[in-house]
Design a protein around this motif. Structure first.
Motif, PDB file in Angstrom:
ATOM      1  N   LYS A  55     -26.121  80.959   8.670  1.00  0.00           N
ATOM      2  CA  LYS A  55     -25.913  82.338   8.415  1.00  0.00           C
ATOM      3  C   LYS A  55     -25.929  82.721   6.806  1.00  0.00           C
ATOM      4  O   LYS A  55     -26.474  83.589   6.388  1.00  0.00           O
ATOM      5  CB  LYS A  55     -24.552  82.665   8.938  1.00  0.00           C
ATOM      6  N   LEU A  95     -29.006  82.347   4.764  1.00  0.00           N
ATOM      7  CA  LEU A  95     -29.885  83.565   5.107  1.00  0.00           C
ATOM      8  C   LEU A  95     -29.487  84.946   4.380  1.00  0.00           C
ATOM      9  O   LEU A  95     -30.218  85.515   4.074  1.00  0.00           O
ATOM     10  CB  LEU A  95     -29.789  84.043   6.767  1.00  0.00           C
ATOM     11  N   GLU A  96     -28.286  84.963   4.150  1.00  0.00           N
ATOM     12  CA  GLU A  96     -27.588  86.164   3.256  1.00  0.00           C
ATOM     13  C   GLU A  96     -28.083  85.851   1.972  1.00  0.00           C
ATOM     14  O   GLU A  96     -28.648  86.682   1.131  1.00  0.00           O
ATOM     15  CB  GLU A  96     -26.103  85.893   3.226  1.00  0.00           C
ATOM     16  N   TYR A 102     -31.010  84.591   1.044  1.00  0.00           N
ATOM     17  CA  TYR A 102     -32.253  85.256   1.144  1.00  0.00           C
ATOM     18  C   TYR A 102     -32.349  86.571   1.006  1.00  0.00           C
ATOM     19  O   TYR A 102     -33.030  87.326   0.028  1.00  0.00           O
ATOM     20  CB  TYR A 102     -33.069  84.730   2.306  1.00  0.00           C
ATOM     21  N   ALA A 103     -31.447  87.476   1.748  1.00  0.00           N
ATOM     22  CA  ALA A 103     -31.181  88.683   1.699  1.00  0.00           C
ATOM     23  C   ALA A 103     -30.994  89.425   0.196  1.00  0.00           C
ATOM     24  O   ALA A 103     -31.422  90.373   0.054  1.00  0.00           O
ATOM     25  CB  ALA A 103     -30.039  89.155   2.826  1.00  0.00           C
ATOM     26  N   LYS A 139     -31.633  87.859  -2.478  1.00  0.00           N
ATOM     27  CA  LYS A 139     -33.029  87.623  -3.314  1.00  0.00           C
ATOM     28  C   LYS A 139     -33.971  88.879  -2.910  1.00  0.00           C
ATOM     29  O   LYS A 139     -34.445  89.012  -3.921  1.00  0.00           O
ATOM     30  CB  LYS A 139     -33.492  86.139  -2.836  1.00  0.00           C
ATOM     31  N   ALA A 140     -33.860  89.116  -1.788  1.00  0.00           N
ATOM     32  CA  ALA A 140     -34.662  90.285  -1.440  1.00  0.00           C
ATOM     33  C   ALA A 140     -34.431  91.325  -1.945  1.00  0.00           C
ATOM     34  O   ALA A 140     -35.245  92.274  -2.345  1.00  0.00           O
ATOM     35  CB  ALA A 140     -34.748  90.265   0.255  1.00  0.00           C
TER      36      ALA A 140
END
Lengths: 576, 122
Positions: free
Chosen positions: B6, B9-10, B12-13, B15-16
């Motif tokens: 989890k 993944l955050e 990555y978010a 970074k996005a």
């Protein structure tokens, strides 16, 4: 960097004078070194004269005359102010939800998807919402199945969720078979992970641990990219046991369809996965109650599943604001036929066909007028040009005798024959009918026979009544969607173009010149220059004569290929 | 590769969200693009960039919908808007590298789409 885009949207400025004029004006103002002026091929505006777009300010002007240029260059380009009275109201009408990543990310690289916010929807569903809340979110969004039926997604998932069973399944239906439709292929090839994410969400919400990707074998690139996506997801822990550290486990297997159109029908597809012959079975029970191997199964179309992650990242409420009152969100159409910009378009529901064809599609391909639009492939029907202003959604298209279908949209012009079109689709249905039920097996063949005799000028007026009667019977009595919708192309062409059918029967004429048997080619001697071009191009030597006495066509020998008509430079060959 | 959690993944978010656009050339490589000759264009671009040591990434991508203009090549370089060139062939691919990527020119009569300006100057 500052950029000026220039486009002559109706092709009148052939010498490219405007480009030089703008360049001159820039030089006069002494700012030509700061701006880049470029002639573009497509500016997203059609038939509005010369258009000019200034970036990054975003001002767009259309219908420009040479006198407008100095003013625009001074005020809008040099001083950066917009000239209100000349600004264009044309907006980009496409809204990209399903195609959001297509053409942007690398479909073979999972990192690329993760970096654009991929799998965040899944994360929310797994950790932030209770399953009931997630279903509620889908309900708020108003998303309906994009495979053609338009059944509310939340209901389908809720049925499967509430049915008790030791095992449940999720199936992604990628058996896109309509002639002219390729939306699903593009999504699978351009953004496979978004579909995968949709499947994972479905799996978690209904309580399934196993998913099947059913893709037709004719899509080798889509298959290899989906396989790569599944493998990568496995490696990253997005498939398998304890996904992202939760207690949810899910695995996906790919199954290939062997090219049968009927296998796009959900019950036939399920039979095909089970290893049986792809025969449909009666519903109810619906797959969400009793599906694959007798277990509750959620089966959704590619495009539907690609919508799901966005609903959770942006919210159901955001999604429900797009579209028409009964149909929410967007729809991807494969725009083909006699249209300039053929390709995929994604538009909000409720947009009119006219907007799709003229504002996005760029208008008609040839000089012929538009005659109709065909939607929904062999299950759909035609919509005549009088109805181009109808907002596109599930209900409206149905009222007009067509369907939304999976999203094929074929533009038809005056050079196309409606009887020929109906015949084409009926031929397809005869080929693809699985043969299990009599109405479809026998009915479609009979309809094809009638259509064939009409196109050959051998039918009588009563045959139209018979054709209608059979069509209604097939519609009512067939077992599955294929047969129930197979008569649609016939019924809808009869509805709008009965006169054209009657012309074939009564006058033995095909106004579009498509029905070969009704054509007769003759040489108009007054126009003929005796060049012998037709004589030399006839493949069956049906034209005889010589350069001195002229030429004649022997209709006994003629195979109506139309070669002579095409090659004649003096319009000396008549067809009719 | 350790399994994502989890928290990963955050990251990555985030970074996005930072959304840093780097220089990239994207070649549309769906069936429609490949049928129109995108594979050749992709190879030419890749070779050219490697030979000249330009350090710009060449990326495969899906179909953006403008199938009538395939092969499509999107060029995103600093200080210029994101430009989509259509109907690109081998020779034109070289022109893109030569004139657009290196000289910062925009090429006439081949542009099918322009996205908002990229980079700092807005």
């Amino acid at each position: 960097m500052k950029v000026i885009l220039l486009k002559d949207t109706d092709g009148k400025d052939r010498e490219g004078l405007f480009h030089d004029k703008v360049l001159d004006a820039l030089q006069k103002e002494g700012i030509s070194d700061k701006w880049k002026l470029v002639r573009v091929v497509d500016i997203g505006i059609y038939n509005r004269g010369v258009a000019l777009k200034i970036l990054p300010a975003g001002f767009t002007y259309t219908d420009l005359t040479e006198e407008d240029i100095p003013g625009i260059v001074r005020k809008s380009i040099k001083e950066g102010k917009e000239i209100k009275e000349k600004i264009s109201s044309v907006k980009d009408k496409q809204v990209k939800i399903v195609l959001r990543n297509c053409g942007v990310i690398d479909p073979e690289n999972i990192e690329s998807y993760l970096e654009t916010g991929g799998y965040q929807g899944l994360k929310k569903v797994l950790f932030e919402y209770k399953p009931e809340e997630s279903i509620e979110e889908l309900k708020i969004s108003g998303l309906r199945g994009r495979g053609g039926g338009g059944f509310p997604l939340w209901m389908k998932w809720n049925f499967a969720r509430k049915t008790r069973s030791d095992e449940k399944y999720v199936i992604c239906n990628g058996d896109e078979g309509d002639p002219g439709a390729y939306m699903d292929r593009s999504v699978l090839e351009g953004d496979p992970h978004s579909v995968l994410e949709g499947m994972l969400v479905a799996g978690y919400l209904v309580g399934a641990q196993k998913g099947y990707f059913y893709i037709r074998a004719e899509y080798p690139l889509a298959i290899s990219r989906v396989q790569k996506a599944v493998d990568d997801a496995q490696e990253y822990g997005l498939l398998g046991n304890n996904i992202l550290g939760s207690d949810f486990s899910f695995s996906i297997e790919i199954r290939l369809g062997a090219g049968a159109f009927v296998c796009g029908e959900e019950t036939a597809l399920i039979a095909s996965i089970e290893g049986k012959r792809g025969y449909p079975s009666p519903r109810p029970p619906y797959p969400s109650v009793k599906g694959l191997w007798g277990r509750p199964t959620v089966i959704n179309n590619v495009e539907t599943l690609a919508n799901v992650p966005v609903i959770f990242t942006k919210g159901g409420k955001w999604f429900s604001k797009i579209g028409s009152p009964t149909s929410k969100g967007t729809k991807v159409f494969a725009l083909t036929g006699k249209i300039k910009n053929s390709g995929l378009v994604e538009v909000p529901m409720g947009i009119t066909l006219r907007e799709i064809i003229y504002d996005i599609g760029g208008g008609m391909l040839n000089s012929y007028d538009i005659k109709a639009v065909q939607t929904g492939g062999p299950s759909g029907g035609v919509i005549s040009k009088e109805h181009l202003d109808t907002p596109v959604d599930y209900e409206n298209l149905q009222k007009l005798g067509s369907i939304m279908g999976s999203g094929g949209m074929i533009v038809i012009d005056e050079s196309d024959c409606m009887v020929d079109l109906a015949k084409f689709y009926m031929n397809f249905c005869v080929d693809e009918s699985c043969g299990k039920c009599a109405p479809c097996r026998i009915g479609t063949t009979q309809m094809l026979e009638y259509l064939d005799s009409i196109s050959k000028g051998k039918a009588s007026q009563e045959d139209i009544a018979k054709l209608k009667k059979i069509a209604t019977a097939v519609k009512k009595a067939s077992l599955c969607g294929l047969g129930q919708t197979a008569p649609n192309p016939v019924l809808s062409t009869l509805r709008y173009f009965e006169e054209e059918y009657l012309e074939h029967i009564r006058d033995k004429k095909c106004r579009a010149g498509k029905c070969k048997e009704l054509l007769e080619y003759t040489i108009i001697q007054e126009k003929c220059r005796r060049c012998s071009l037709c004589f030399r191009n006839c493949p069956v030597s049906a034209i005889s004569g010589n350069n001195k006495e002229g030429f004649v066509i022997d209709n006994e020998k003629c195979i109506k290929c139309g070669n002579c008509f095409e090659v004649c430079k003096f319009e000396a060959i008549s067809r009719g | 590769m350790p399994k994502l959690t989890k928290d990963n993944l955050e990251a990555y978010a985030k970074k996005a969200a930072a959304h840093k656009v780097k220089d990239v050339i994207r070649v549309g490589m769906s069936t429609c693009g490949i049928a129109a000759g995108a594979e050749e264009v992709y190879e030419v671009l890749k070779n050219e960039v490697r030979q000249r040591n330009l350090g710009i990434e060449i990326q495969k991508c899906g179909c953006s919908g403008k199938c009538y203009a395939e092969p499509l090549v999107e060029v995103i370089v600093k200080d210029l808007p994101a430009v989509v060139y259509g109907k690109v062939d081998k020779t034109f691919a070289l022109a893109i590298v030569d004139r657009h990527v290196i000289n910062g020119e925009l090429l006439n009569d081949h542009i099918f789409d322009v996205q908002e300006a990229n980079g700092d100057e807005k």
